[in-house]
Motif scaffolding. Structure first.
Motif, PDB file in Angstrom:
ATOM      1  N   MET A   1       0.798  -1.233   0.096  1.00  0.00           N
ATOM      2  CA  MET A   1      -0.020   0.196  -0.129  1.00  0.00           C
ATOM      3  C   MET A   1       0.791   1.152  -0.085  1.00  0.00           C
ATOM      4  O   MET A   1       1.955   1.180   0.590  1.00  0.00           O
ATOM      5  N   HIS A   3       0.926   5.651   0.862  1.00  0.00           N
ATOM      6  CA  HIS A   3      -0.138   6.715   1.573  1.00  0.00           C
ATOM      7  C   HIS A   3       0.278   7.936   0.801  1.00  0.00           C
ATOM      8  O   HIS A   3       1.352   8.212   0.506  1.00  0.00           O
ATOM      9  N   ARG A   5      -0.313  11.704   1.070  1.00  0.00           N
ATOM     10  CA  ARG A   5      -0.491  13.340   1.670  1.00  0.00           C
ATOM     11  C   ARG A   5      -0.664  14.376   0.560  1.00  0.00           C
ATOM     12  O   ARG A   5       0.404  14.568   0.129  1.00  0.00           O
ATOM     13  N   THR A  26      -8.535   2.518  -3.471  1.00  0.00           N
ATOM     14  CA  THR A  26      -8.431   3.246  -2.413  1.00  0.00           C
ATOM     15  C   THR A  26      -8.980   3.178  -1.144  1.00  0.00           C
ATOM     16  O   THR A  26     -10.026   2.671  -1.150  1.00  0.00           O
ATOM     17  N   HIS A  28      -9.231   4.697   3.571  1.00  0.00           N
ATOM     18  CA  HIS A  28      -8.809   5.526   4.524  1.00  0.00           C
ATOM     19  C   HIS A  28      -8.668   6.916   3.874  1.00  0.00           C
ATOM     20  O   HIS A  28      -7.730   7.690   4.049  1.00  0.00           O
ATOM     21  N   LEU A  45      -5.936  13.301   2.862  1.00  0.00           N
ATOM     22  CA  LEU A  45      -5.016  11.960   3.133  1.00  0.00           C
ATOM     23  C   LEU A  45      -5.830  10.914   2.485  1.00  0.00           C
ATOM     24  O   LEU A  45      -6.905  10.484   2.650  1.00  0.00           O
ATOM     25  N   CYS A  46      -5.175   9.753   1.800  1.00  0.00           N
ATOM     26  CA  CYS A  46      -5.581   8.588   1.661  1.00  0.00           C
ATOM     27  C   CYS A  46      -4.616   7.228   1.561  1.00  0.00           C
ATOM     28  O   CYS A  46      -3.171   7.769   1.263  1.00  0.00           O
ATOM     29  N   ASP A  47      -4.970   6.023   1.294  1.00  0.00           N
ATOM     30  CA  ASP A  47      -4.084   4.886   1.288  1.00  0.00           C
ATOM     31  C   ASP A  47      -4.573   4.367  -0.130  1.00  0.00           C
ATOM     32  O   ASP A  47      -5.793   4.248  -0.469  1.00  0.00           O
ATOM     33  N   GLU A  74       4.210   7.854  -0.018  1.00  0.00           N
ATOM     34  CA  GLU A  74       5.134   7.180   0.991  1.00  0.00           C
ATOM     35  C   GLU A  74       4.586   5.510   1.185  1.00  0.00           C
ATOM     36  O   GLU A  74       3.478   5.407   0.855  1.00  0.00           O
ATOM     37  N   ILE A  76       3.942   2.243   2.706  1.00  0.00           N
ATOM     38  CA  ILE A  76       3.166   1.597   3.993  1.00  0.00           C
ATOM     39  C   ILE A  76       4.014   0.214   4.054  1.00  0.00           C
ATOM     40  O   ILE A  76       3.621  -0.709   3.465  1.00  0.00           O
ATOM     41  N   SER A  79       0.164  -2.399   7.402  1.00  0.00           N
ATOM     42  CA  SER A  79      -1.176  -1.577   7.536  1.00  0.00           C
ATOM     43  C   SER A  79      -2.197  -2.631   8.048  1.00  0.00           C
ATOM     44  O   SER A  79      -2.336  -3.846   7.413  1.00  0.00           O
ATOM     45  N   ALA A  84      -8.107  -1.952   4.211  1.00  0.00           N
ATOM     46  CA  ALA A  84      -6.816  -1.932   2.952  1.00  0.00           C
ATOM     47  C   ALA A  84      -6.551  -3.225   2.510  1.00  0.00           C
ATOM     48  O   ALA A  84      -6.273  -3.329   1.425  1.00  0.00           O
TER      49      ALA A  84
END
Length: 317
Positions: A1, A3, A5, A26, A28, A45-47, A74, A76, A79, A84
């Motif tokens: 996954m 992340h 921002r 997608t 979070h 923000l999302c994953d 970034e 992850i 998680s 996820a």
């Protein structure tokens, strides 16, 4: 996954949220209105599953978020989330096969910049290799291969050609050529100094060197190994399996060939010098050819997989 921002201009936050919600893989999603100060805007923000990351980034850039706001990505490492897990299952393809082209371009850009540190590593690696070829010491040769930073610019050339970014390709090619030129000149001077100190002498270059003689005697196997190593190196970058780069670095005779050419030049052994130069050019060409073809195959394969997945998946309402 992955992340994400993002700092989003307030007038485009709703559009970004719709894109994120409409991208399979997608989860979070969080919106912090007015939280950003420099630049001013909202924070989103999302994953996202790695397989869906490239498509999402392209859509965000199409909105100009990278110009008027910011997008930070970034990896992850862990998680713990059922959401996820479902997002990764819903995303097309496998994470290991996905290529984040923006991340690849950024990584190769950093690795292919001509800097003092890059030149220093090239010089040190070539000098170590010079000691290895003179002493016929395979351990020193392997060490020099591992120290050499030349795969970064090689990958940058490949990425620039495939992504049609001539600036990246040109920057990488300059770093590659200048790095080798500086290292070879410095190693020639190093050879003369070592000779003056009595640590090197001409006879060392003329005697049989069974462990390192392949360095100035290129053949078809040299090209085959270079092609295989180039493909493995690019795969290690695109799949984030960087540990494989160590194996790539010690499998191709680039830095040792440059070192032997420099030592031979210092002693006027022009036959060895040209043989080493031929070995160097053959390996560089093989790596770049394999790198370009590997990236093209990955791009074609991923497009085919995505197209197949879209035909099988009904559109969201």
């Amino acid at each position: 996954m992955l992340h994400l921002r993002m700092i989003i201009p307030s007038d485009r936050t709703d559009a970004v949220v719709r894109i994120v919600e409409g991208t399979v893989g997608t989860t979070h999603l969080a919106v912090l209105p007015g939280a950003a100060r420099i630049p001013a805007g909202d924070i989103v923000l999302c994953d996202v599953a790695r397989e869906a990351g490239d498509e999402l980034l392209n859509e965000l850039r199409a909105l100009g978020i990278d110009k008027d706001g910011s997008i930070a990505v970034e990896n992850i490492d862990l998680s713990l989330s059922d959401r996820a897990d479902r997002a990764e299952e819903e995303a097309p393809g496998e994470a290991a096969d996905a290529v984040l082209w923006e991340q690849l371009s950024e990584a190769t850009h950093e690795e292919s910049t001509l800097t003092i540190t890059y030149c220093a590593f090239m010089i040190i690696a070539t000098m170590i290799a010079a000691c290895g070829v003179v002493l016929d010491n395979a351990i020193l040769i392997v060490g020099a291969m591992a120290v050499g930073p030349e795969f970064g610019p090689l990958a940058g050339v490949c990425t620039g050609l495939v992504q049609r970014t001539p600036r990246l390709a040109a920057r990488s090619l300059v770093a590659l050529l200048v790095g080798f030129a500086v290292a070879m000149v410095a190693t020639t001077v190093f050879t003369l100094v070592m000779d003056a100190l009595g640590l090197f002498h001409h006879g060392m270059l003329d005697k049989p060197r069974p462990n390192t003689s392949f360095i100035w005697q290129p053949d078809l196997f040299s090209f085959v190994v270079a092609v295989l190593a180039g493909a493995a190196g690019v795969l290690s970058l695109t799949s984030a399996k960087s540990g494989a780069l160590v194996g790539v670095a010690i499998s191709v005779t680039t830095v040792p060939a440059a070192a032997n050419a420099a030592v031979a030049l210092g002693y006027g052994e022009f036959a060895q010098m040209w043989g080493s130069a031929e070995q160097l050019l053959l390996n560089l060409f093989g790596i770049m050819l394999a790198g370009v073809l590997t990236l093209l195959c990955q791009k074609l394969l991923w497009r085919t997989q995505r197209g197949h997945w879209r035909r099988r998946t009904p559109a969201k309402a």
